[in-house]
Design an enzyme around this catalytic site. Structure first.
Site, mmCIF file in Angstrom:
data_model
loop_
_atom_site.group_PDB
_atom_site.id
_atom_site.type_symbol
_atom_site.label_atom_id
_atom_site.label_comp_id
_atom_site.label_asym_id
_atom_site.label_seq_id
_atom_site.Cartn_x
_atom_site.Cartn_y
_atom_site.Cartn_z
ATOM 1 N N ASP A 78 0.818 -1.205 0.000
ATOM 2 C CA ASP A 78 0.000 0.000 0.000
ATOM 3 C C ASP A 78 0.862 1.270 0.000
ATOM 4 O O ASP A 78 1.904 1.331 0.649
ATOM 5 C CB ASP A 78 -0.902 -0.026 1.242
ATOM 6 C CG ASP A 78 -1.988 1.017 1.207
ATOM 7 O OD1 ASP A 78 -2.774 1.019 0.252
ATOM 8 O OD2 ASP A 78 -2.049 1.826 2.156
ATOM 9 N N GLU A 82 1.710 -0.404 -4.886
ATOM 10 C CA GLU A 82 0.648 0.528 -5.276
ATOM 11 C C GLU A 82 1.314 1.837 -5.699
ATOM 12 O O GLU A 82 1.610 2.701 -4.869
ATOM 13 C CB GLU A 82 -0.338 0.781 -4.136
ATOM 14 C CG GLU A 82 -1.497 1.667 -4.578
ATOM 15 C CD GLU A 82 -2.233 2.334 -3.427
ATOM 16 O OE1 GLU A 82 -3.313 2.906 -3.691
ATOM 17 O OE2 GLU A 82 -1.743 2.309 -2.293
ATOM 18 N N ASP A 135 -10.388 1.396 -4.240
ATOM 19 C CA ASP A 135 -10.095 2.824 -4.152
ATOM 20 C C ASP A 135 -10.780 3.668 -5.222
ATOM 21 O O ASP A 135 -10.660 4.895 -5.193
ATOM 22 C CB ASP A 135 -8.584 3.056 -4.270
ATOM 23 C CG ASP A 135 -7.866 2.877 -2.936
ATOM 24 O OD1 ASP A 135 -8.478 3.128 -1.892
ATOM 25 O OD2 ASP A 135 -6.687 2.483 -2.959
#
Length: 582
Positions: free
Chosen positions: A339, A368, A435
């Protein structure tokens, strides 16, 4: 010849080793400008004087709105390479090396009949080191990923209660859920996932945390009690592996919960805490702010409950390297999705990679990074990133219908040129995630447009990732909508069958090493034609225009694998065809 358009970058996506005996070189030129581009190459350390060069014609492999991109692959190739180019137009040619144009070959400095200078004039690749060849795990290159947001998926077989709860958790904290999904719920629906054709699970965070999304982690070594137990998770990983599938989990190391024990220690003991250097921009005394108060520390996206970790600190790096190793060794996960990877210290990722790969050399690491991720994809940090630019280009063409077919293919050609070939093959391509808005929502609920985009997702280079419920026509623009509960009670057999069919075609006829090429992109008719070719050639035709498009010229001579919306080879809007050409 438009010399200002010519470009080559040594030791980059323009010059890279695919293996110890295979090397690819690319050169950019103005669109339609060159008649011929020839690559000359030799062994930069050979005993011959001068160097003996071989040559191969470079193929025009990609084009965008402004440029053509030529590519040549040397196999077998010398381990030490020097090379240059000859560019031809209208019967005349120039030599291109050292970032300059020359009418002649490089000047050679001779002494007693031997060349003592000259080899350094050419482009160089000093040595193909085994350790520097970027290579993702083979299993991942062949994977098809099903991304599950655990709270929203299932608490039983084809079931989700849809009710939240709060549980007392270790460290004196409270754990929350919103919809009640559990680890056991995932395990009880593995049949469903595998029958669709997916081979790998990617789970959003499962660690003990406060909020339902679990990105505010309190304890990195245990499963959140709202989701189940550590034993449940081990049972899940074993069940996944028994099916020949893989599992990837979400690592959140840029930030933590404000109840993470080291941060709690800083709140209690201030600058005397052993963890005072583990966090960014602390103002002592450190307090957890009340609603509306600004925090006295850096945090993720200005969210006070998620203080930002100082990932450059050796102690932080050692701690999370142990976290990475622990879940590989104890629970046998097959990799990590990482992340907010672009906000984390790069040496942190190198340390993390080393620890994880020692535990399992075949574990995959996916960052990410929403933008161009070349800095993270050189073999010392990640194998892959979440390819949000891929999603953006699909959004603009299929969902929002802002771009033409020509522009879409130009953008996808640029995606092929962004990284070395084997790195492009490992990108985690997606249409949506936890997201962003659901792709079907962006399509205004138009399932036909979603189908066309899904087909491209699965036929394009890279590893396709599908967010849970897309196969059940889940839509939604806002967070609570696109993270909605899995609609187990709804019958979407048509969509599920379509997903199965497309994934079966991918499995049977397309390999990760297959090349991609654009065949036709119509600006006015919005007709896209491209191919994947290797052991087989698969041609994909997608029509997004209003008036029926004449696709017959592209459909002759192929074995039809999939067809939608064709009338005598006239493709109607949102129609598509997949053909096996050879």
């Amino acid at each position: 010849m438009n010399r200002s358009a010519v470009a080559h970058i040594p030791a980059s996506q323009y010059a890279f080793a695919r293996s110890e005996d295979t090397f690819t070189i690319r050169l950019r030129a103005a669109k339609g400008d060159l008649d011929l581009c020839t690559l000359f190459y030799g062994d930069r350390a050979c005993p011959d004087s001068p160097v003996s060069f071989a040559s191969i014609p470079m193929q025009r492999r990609y084009s965008d709105e402004l440029f053509d991109f030529y590519e040549g692959t040397i196999q077998p190739c010398p381990r030490r390479i020097c090379y240059f180019f000859r560019l031809e137009k209208g019967g005349e040619y120039v030599w291109y090396y050292a970032d300059e144009f020359h009418e002649d070959m490089p000047d050679l400095v001779m002494e007693d009949g031997f060349v003592v200078e000259g080899r350094s004039e050419y482009y160089q690749y000093p040595y193909i080191l085994r350790s520097e060849i970027v290579r993702a795990p083979e299993w991942f290159l062949n994977a098809v990923v099903y991304n599950i947001f655990p709270d929203s998926f299932a608490d039983g077989k084809a079931r989700l209660c849809g009710m939240g709860k709060e549980l007392k958790a270790p460290h004196g904290t409270v754990s929350k859920s919103r919809l009640g999904g559990t680890i056991k719920g995932i395990m009880e629906n593995l049949d469903y996932i595998q029958e669709l054709g997916f081979t790998c699970l990617y789970l959003n965070p499962v660690f003990q945390a406060g909020e339902y999304h679990k990105y505010d982690i309190v304890d990195y070594f245990h499963v959140d009690p709202c989701m189940g137990t550590d034993e449940d998770f081990l049972e899940l990983t074993e069940a996944v592996h028994n099916r020949g599938m893989r599992i990837i989990i979400d690592g959140v190391f840029n930030h933590c919960s404000w109840y993470f024990p080291p941060f709690d220690d800083v709140v209690k003991y201030g600058n005397t805490s052993a963890y005072a250097d583990w966090f960014y921009d602390l103002c002592f005394p450190v307090k957890r702010p009340q609603e509306g108060e600004a925090p006295g520390y850096a945090c993720f996206a200005y969210e006070p409950k998620m203080p930002k970790l100082n990932t450059a600190h050796p102690g932080v790096q050692e701690y999370f390297a142990e976290v990475g190793r622990y879940w590989i060794e104890k629970f046998h996960v097959d990799g990590w999705r990482l992340d907010v990877a672009n906000e984390v210290d790069k040496d942190f990722w190198r340390s993390f990679r080393s620890a994880v790969r020692k535990a399992n050399p075949e574990a995959v690491l996916i960052g990410e990074v929403w933008e161009n991720a070349a800095d993270w994809l050189k073999g010392d940090m990640f194998d892959s990133v979440m390819n949000y630019d891929f999603r953006k280009h699909c959004r603009d063409f299929f969902a929002l219908e802002k771009t033409g077919a020509d522009d879409f293919l130009w953008r996808m050609a640029d995606m092929q040129l962004r990284y070395p070939f084997q790195v492009t093959a490992a990108q985690l391509n997606l249409l949506d995630s936890h997201d962003v808005a659901r792709f079907l929502g962006l399509c205004g609920g138009d399932y036909d447009r979603w189908q066309a985009a899904f087909l491209y997702l699965c036929m394009a280079p890279g590893v396709p990732s599908v967010f849970y419920g897309d196969e059940k026509k889940v839509t939604g623009i806002r967070e609570t909508e696109y993270r909605q509960g899995m609609p187990w009670d709804e019958n979407h057999a048509d969509s599920e069958d379509f997903v199965k069919t497309v994934l079966r075609i991918r499995r049977d006829w397309i390999a990760p090493a297959d090349e991609w090429r654009a065949v036709y992109g119509g600006h006015d008719d919005r007709l896209v034609v491209f191919e994947r070719y290797g052991a087989h050639t698969v041609r994909v035709i997608i029509h997004m225009g209003e008036a029926p498009a004449d696709a017959e010229r592209f459909m002759n001579g192929g074995q039809l694998l999939l067809l939608k919306g064709s009338v005598s080879h006239m493709l109607e809007k949102n129609g598509f065809a997949v053909l096996l050409m050879a």
